[in-house]
Motif scaffolding. Structure first.
Motif, PDB file in Angstrom:
ATOM      1  N   ALA A 177     -15.159  36.261 -10.102  1.00 21.55           N
ATOM      2  CA  ALA A 177     -16.186  35.868 -10.013  1.00 21.55           C
ATOM      3  C   ALA A 177     -16.014  34.497  -9.556  1.00 21.55           C
ATOM      4  O   ALA A 177     -16.731  34.567  -8.708  1.00 21.55           O
ATOM      5  N   ILE A 178     -14.786  34.134  -9.844  1.00 20.86           N
ATOM      6  CA  ILE A 178     -14.309  33.120  -9.997  1.00 20.86           C
ATOM      7  C   ILE A 178     -14.153  32.709  -8.031  1.00 20.86           C
ATOM      8  O   ILE A 178     -14.814  32.312  -7.325  1.00 20.86           O
ATOM      9  N   VAL A 179     -13.769  33.979  -7.104  1.00 18.12           N
ATOM     10  CA  VAL A 179     -13.469  33.565  -5.252  1.00 18.12           C
ATOM     11  C   VAL A 179     -14.456  34.218  -5.760  1.00 18.12           C
ATOM     12  O   VAL A 179     -15.054  33.187  -3.963  1.00 18.12           O
ATOM     13  N   ALA A 180     -15.955  34.804  -6.171  1.00 18.36           N
ATOM     14  CA  ALA A 180     -17.060  34.658  -5.432  1.00 18.36           C
ATOM     15  C   ALA A 180     -17.628  33.060  -5.284  1.00 18.36           C
ATOM     16  O   ALA A 180     -18.290  32.492  -4.141  1.00 18.36           O
ATOM     17  N   LEU A 181     -17.575  32.588  -6.187  1.00 14.88           N
ATOM     18  CA  LEU A 181     -17.930  31.205  -6.571  1.00 14.88           C
ATOM     19  C   LEU A 181     -16.932  29.724  -6.157  1.00 14.88           C
ATOM     20  O   LEU A 181     -17.482  29.320  -4.250  1.00 14.88           O
ATOM     21  N   VAL A 182     -15.851  30.749  -5.612  1.00 13.16           N
ATOM     22  CA  VAL A 182     -15.014  29.684  -3.789  1.00 13.16           C
ATOM     23  C   VAL A 182     -15.512  29.880  -3.161  1.00 13.16           C
ATOM     24  O   VAL A 182     -16.085  28.783  -1.687  1.00 13.16           O
ATOM     25  N   GLU A 183     -16.211  31.744  -2.775  1.00 12.62           N
ATOM     26  CA  GLU A 183     -17.056  31.705  -1.211  1.00 12.62           C
ATOM     27  C   GLU A 183     -18.041  30.682  -1.077  1.00 12.62           C
ATOM     28  O   GLU A 183     -18.406  30.096  -0.579  1.00 12.62           O
ATOM     29  N   GLU A 184     -18.982  30.873  -2.100  1.00 13.48           N
ATOM     30  CA  GLU A 184     -19.932  30.485  -2.449  1.00 13.48           C
ATOM     31  C   GLU A 184     -20.303  28.891  -1.910  1.00 13.48           C
ATOM     32  O   GLU A 184     -21.098  27.929  -1.246  1.00 13.48           O
ATOM     33  N   LEU A 185     -19.660  28.112  -2.219  1.00 13.27           N
ATOM     34  CA  LEU A 185     -18.943  26.597  -2.751  1.00 13.27           C
ATOM     35  C   LEU A 185     -18.407  26.493  -1.625  1.00 13.27           C
ATOM     36  O   LEU A 185     -18.158  25.390  -1.047  1.00 13.27           O
ATOM     37  N   GLU A 186     -17.988  27.298  -0.855  1.00  7.08           N
ATOM     38  CA  GLU A 186     -17.067  26.870   0.217  1.00  7.08           C
ATOM     39  C   GLU A 186     -16.405  25.843  -0.108  1.00  7.08           C
ATOM     40  O   GLU A 186     -15.319  24.840   0.542  1.00  7.08           O
ATOM     41  N   ALA A 187     -14.972  26.345  -1.500  1.00  5.74           N
ATOM     42  CA  ALA A 187     -14.607  25.140  -1.906  1.00  5.74           C
ATOM     43  C   ALA A 187     -13.165  25.476  -1.383  1.00  5.74           C
ATOM     44  O   ALA A 187     -12.827  26.001  -0.765  1.00  5.74           O
ATOM     45  N   VAL A 188     -12.885  23.803  -1.276  1.00  4.07           N
ATOM     46  CA  VAL A 188     -11.062  24.054  -0.359  1.00  4.07           C
ATOM     47  C   VAL A 188      -9.774  24.079  -1.495  1.00  4.07           C
ATOM     48  O   VAL A 188      -9.125  23.978  -1.473  1.00  4.07           O
ATOM     49  N   GLU A 189     -10.174  24.247  -3.036  1.00  8.17           N
ATOM     50  CA  GLU A 189      -9.484  24.515  -3.962  1.00  8.17           C
ATOM     51  C   GLU A 189     -10.178  25.048  -5.103  1.00  8.17           C
ATOM     52  O   GLU A 189     -10.743  24.523  -5.676  1.00  8.17           O
ATOM     53  N   VAL A 190      -8.742  25.515  -5.774  1.00  4.05           N
ATOM     54  CA  VAL A 190      -9.191  26.137  -7.415  1.00  4.05           C
ATOM     55  C   VAL A 190      -7.778  25.445  -8.090  1.00  4.05           C
ATOM     56  O   VAL A 190      -6.735  25.305  -7.833  1.00  4.05           O
ATOM     57  N   VAL A 191      -8.964  24.257  -9.004  1.00 10.86           N
ATOM     58  CA  VAL A 191      -7.117  23.626  -9.939  1.00 10.86           C
ATOM     59  C   VAL A 191      -7.303  24.713 -11.278  1.00 10.86           C
ATOM     60  O   VAL A 191      -8.825  24.796 -12.200  1.00 10.86           O
ATOM     61  N   VAL A 192      -6.170  25.217 -11.587  1.00  6.77           N
ATOM     62  CA  VAL A 192      -5.949  26.302 -12.952  1.00  6.77           C
ATOM     63  C   VAL A 192      -5.269  25.321 -13.852  1.00  6.77           C
ATOM     64  O   VAL A 192      -4.365  24.680 -14.144  1.00  6.77           O
ATOM     65  N   GLY A 193      -5.714  25.070 -15.376  1.00  9.65           N
ATOM     66  CA  GLY A 193      -5.053  24.406 -16.498  1.00  9.65           C
ATOM     67  C   GLY A 193      -3.716  24.464 -16.370  1.00  9.65           C
ATOM     68  O   GLY A 193      -3.542  25.970 -16.143  1.00  9.65           O
ATOM     69  N   LEU A 194      -2.839  24.027 -16.752  1.00  8.65           N
ATOM     70  CA  LEU A 194      -1.007  24.797 -17.553  1.00  8.65           C
ATOM     71  C   LEU A 194      -1.111  24.089 -18.464  1.00  8.65           C
ATOM     72  O   LEU A 194      -0.360  22.890 -18.389  1.00  8.65           O
ATOM     73  N   PRO A 195      -1.314  24.783 -19.936  1.00  8.05           N
ATOM     74  CA  PRO A 195      -0.941  24.511 -20.420  1.00  8.05           C
ATOM     75  C   PRO A 195       0.152  23.780 -21.122  1.00  8.05           C
ATOM     76  O   PRO A 195       0.545  24.739 -22.293  1.00  8.05           O
TER      77      PRO A 195
END
Length: 176
Positions: free
Chosen positions: A51-69
Motif C-alpha cells: 500500500a505504501i509503494v502504491a501511494l509513493v507511485e500515485e503521488l510520484e513521491a521523491v522520498e519516504v521518511v520512516v521514523g526511527l524510534p
C-alpha cells in the motif's frame, strides 16, 4: 527571508508500529504534511508495504521518511531494529539502489523519539477523546515525523536522517 526547498516533490512519512502503520504525505512542494491512513501491520504478507509503494507511485513521491524510534539515551533498541528492517524491505520493494539516480525514491530513517507521546498530547489538546485517538494516533505520529523532516530540510538545506539502499547499506553515516 523565504525558505528555499532544495528538493521539490511529495514525500511520504511512515510510523511503524507492532500492530499498525501510520502513513502521512506532503504536498507536491514538500512543505506541509497531512495524514493519509492507518494500515494494519501485515508482517506475513506485506500488504502494508504494498500500500505504501502504491501511494509513493500515485503521488510520484521523491522520498519516504520512516521514523526511527531511538531510546531517550540515543541508543537503538528493539523498536528501532524493527523500523530499520521495515525501511530496508520498503527500499527493496521500491527498487532503491545504492548511489540513487534519476527517478529514484529515497528511503530515509529519521529520529522520532517521543513522537507518539507528542501525537497523543496534541490529539488530547484538540479534544479527541482517548478512545478516539487509537484510530488516528499512528497517522498523527507519521505527520509529526514527516513534518519534522520537512522543516529540518527547509532550515538546514540538507535532507534529514540517513538514507538506505535496497541492499540495506547506509548512503550517509549518522553524525556522532
Amino acid at each position: 527571508m523565504a525558505e528555499q526547498r532544495s528538493r521539490p516533490g511529495a514525500r511520504v512519512g511512515v510510523d511503524v508500529g507492532n500492530a499498525r502503520v501510520g502513513v502521512a504525505a506532503s504536498d507536491a512542494s514538500g512543505v506541509f504534511a497531512h495524514p493519509v491512513r492507518t494500515l494494519p501491520r501485515d508482517v506475513a504478507g506485506g500488504s502494508d508495504l504494498d500500500a505504501i509503494v502504491a501511494l509513493v507511485e500515485e503521488l510520484e513521491a521523491v522520498e519516504v521518511v520512516v521514523g526511527l524510534p531511538r531510546l531517550l539515551s540515543g541508543e537503538e533498541g528493539e523498536s528501532a531494529r524493527i523500523a530499520r528492517a521495515y525501511a530496508r524491505e520498503l527500499a527493496v520493494r521500491l527498487g532503491v539502489r545504492a548511489g540513487g539516480g534519476a527517478g529514484t525514491v529515497e528511503v530515509r530513517l529519521v529520529d522520532e523519539r517521543l513522537t507518539t507521546v507528542d501525537a497523543h498530547r496534541r490529539l488530547r489538546d484538540s479534544g479527541v477523546p482517548g478512545r478516539g485517538q487509537r484510530a488516528v494516533i499512528d497517522q498523527a505520529a507519521a505527520v509529526l515525523i514527516l513534518q519534522t523532516a520537512l522543516d529540518t530540510e527547509a532550515l538546514s538545506g540538507r535532507p534529514p536522517g540517513e538514507t538506505l539502499s535496497a541492499e540495506g547499506k547506509r548512503k550517509k553515516e549518522r553524525r556522532r
